[in-house]
Design a protein around this motif. Structure first.
Motif, short mmCIF file in Angstrom:
data_model
loop_
_atom_site.label_atom_id
_atom_site.label_comp_id
_atom_site.label_asym_id
_atom_site.label_seq_id
_atom_site.Cartn_x
_atom_site.Cartn_y
_atom_site.Cartn_z
N VAL A 1 2.88 11.33 -10.42
CA VAL A 1 2.07 12.77 -10.62
C VAL A 1 3.08 13.75 -10.66
CG1 VAL A 1 0.56 14.07 -9.18
CG2 VAL A 1 -0.17 11.95 -9.47
N LEU A 2 4.15 13.86 -9.53
CA LEU A 2 5.23 15.00 -9.72
C LEU A 2 5.87 14.95 -11.01
CD1 LEU A 2 6.39 14.62 -6.08
CD2 LEU A 2 5.09 16.56 -6.87
N LEU A 3 6.29 13.90 -11.52
CA LEU A 3 6.92 13.81 -12.65
C LEU A 3 6.22 14.44 -13.98
CD1 LEU A 3 8.90 10.54 -12.38
CD2 LEU A 3 10.01 12.59 -12.91
N MET A 4 4.94 13.90 -14.01
CA MET A 4 4.00 14.24 -15.16
C MET A 4 3.61 15.66 -15.03
SD MET A 4 1.21 11.02 -15.24
CE MET A 4 0.10 12.06 -16.11
N SER A 5 3.80 16.24 -13.84
CA SER A 5 3.36 17.79 -13.75
C SER A 5 4.52 18.55 -14.22
CB SER A 5 3.25 18.27 -12.20
OG SER A 5 1.80 17.42 -11.66
N LEU A 6 5.61 18.11 -13.78
CA LEU A 6 6.86 18.80 -14.25
C LEU A 6 6.98 18.72 -15.48
CD1 LEU A 6 9.65 20.14 -13.17
CD2 LEU A 6 10.75 18.09 -13.12
N LYS B 1 0.91 -1.08 0.08
CA LYS B 1 -0.27 0.29 0.09
C LYS B 1 0.94 1.24 -0.10
CE LYS B 1 -3.98 2.05 2.50
NZ LYS B 1 -4.91 1.85 3.89
N LYS B 2 1.98 1.33 0.86
CA LYS B 2 2.74 2.22 0.80
C LYS B 2 3.80 2.56 -0.38
CE LYS B 2 3.47 2.49 5.85
NZ LYS B 2 4.60 2.14 6.88
N VAL B 3 4.18 1.42 -0.95
CA VAL B 3 4.86 1.66 -2.13
C VAL B 3 3.84 2.21 -3.23
CG1 VAL B 3 5.90 0.17 -3.93
CG2 VAL B 3 6.10 -0.42 -1.62
N VAL B 4 2.68 1.84 -3.36
CA VAL B 4 1.84 2.15 -4.51
C VAL B 4 1.59 3.76 -4.32
CG1 VAL B 4 -0.82 1.95 -5.27
CG2 VAL B 4 0.54 -0.06 -4.95
N ILE B 5 1.53 4.13 -2.82
CA ILE B 5 1.26 5.52 -2.68
C ILE B 5 2.21 6.29 -3.11
CG2 ILE B 5 0.87 7.27 -1.09
CD1 ILE B 5 -1.03 5.15 0.51
#
Length: 199
Positions: free
Chosen positions: A25-30, A14-18
């Motif tokens: 999301v950060l890479l896509m935003s950048l 669960k932590k790995v997936v999060i």
């Protein structure tokens, strides 16, 4: 001997997936931000309208000046025969007049005669400079300057006079401002002369 056996830690899926989702999301935003910056054409600033104004003479628009808006100059008419009259709240004034060339007289002779006559209008002038030859847009020009005391405000002023010869016409520029503003106004004459156009 004791052997310590530790059971291997199990990854919390669960932590790995999060963490993976956050990184994606950060890479896509950048990536989107960089792509947007690269593909968006830069707006060309209209430097003429944003930072300067073109002023034409009030008679037939035969001459113009393009001056920075930071000078805060406004046109007015003193009925003294100038083609362009500009004044700011900071008491910066620019006047432009035109005379026809006088036959058999050089520009140097004309400006020396004008200098003597013009100075008689100013009681108590001081710091009169020598007349200096200039080249303005590949045209012959002469300038001189002096200080004078304004009788109305009792304030000392700096006045620079420039004569510019273009073909059969002589253009006279008077640029004046309070003497205290001299350190801030060292480029005014060059701005005026470099932007002057005969239309």
């Amino acid at each position: 001997m004791y052997e310590f056996y530790k059971e291997p830690r199990r990854l919390n899926i669960k932590k790995v997936v999060i963490i993976a989702v956050i990184l994606i999301v950060l890479l896509m935003s950048l990536t989107l931000f960089i792509a947007h910056k690269i593909t968006t054409p830069k707006k060309k600033e209209d430097s003429n309208s944003a930072t300067s104004s073109t002023i034409y003479d009030s008679i037939d628009h035969s001459i113009s000046l393009e001056l920075p808006n930071t000078f805060n100059l406004n046109s007015y008419n003193s009925n003294l025969g100038y083609l362009i009259e500009l004044h700011s709240k900071e008491d910066l004034s620019i006047f432009v007049a035109k005379e026809e060339k006088i036959e058999n007289k050089t520009l140097a002779e004309i400006i020396e005669a004008d200098k003597l006559a013009f100075l008689s209008n100013f009681e108590g002038h001081s710091n009169l400079s020598d007349t200096k030859e200039l080249s303005v847009q590949n045209h012959l020009s002469y300038t001189y300057s002096f200080h004078y005391l304004d009788q109305n405000s009792n304030q000392p002023f700096y006045l620079q006079v420039i004569w510019l010869e273009i073909e059969d016409s002589l253009y006279i520029f008077d640029i004046e401002f309070p003497l205290d503003d001299l350190p801030f106004n060292t480029n005014i004459a060059s701005s005026v002369l470099s932007s002057f156009k005969v239309n």
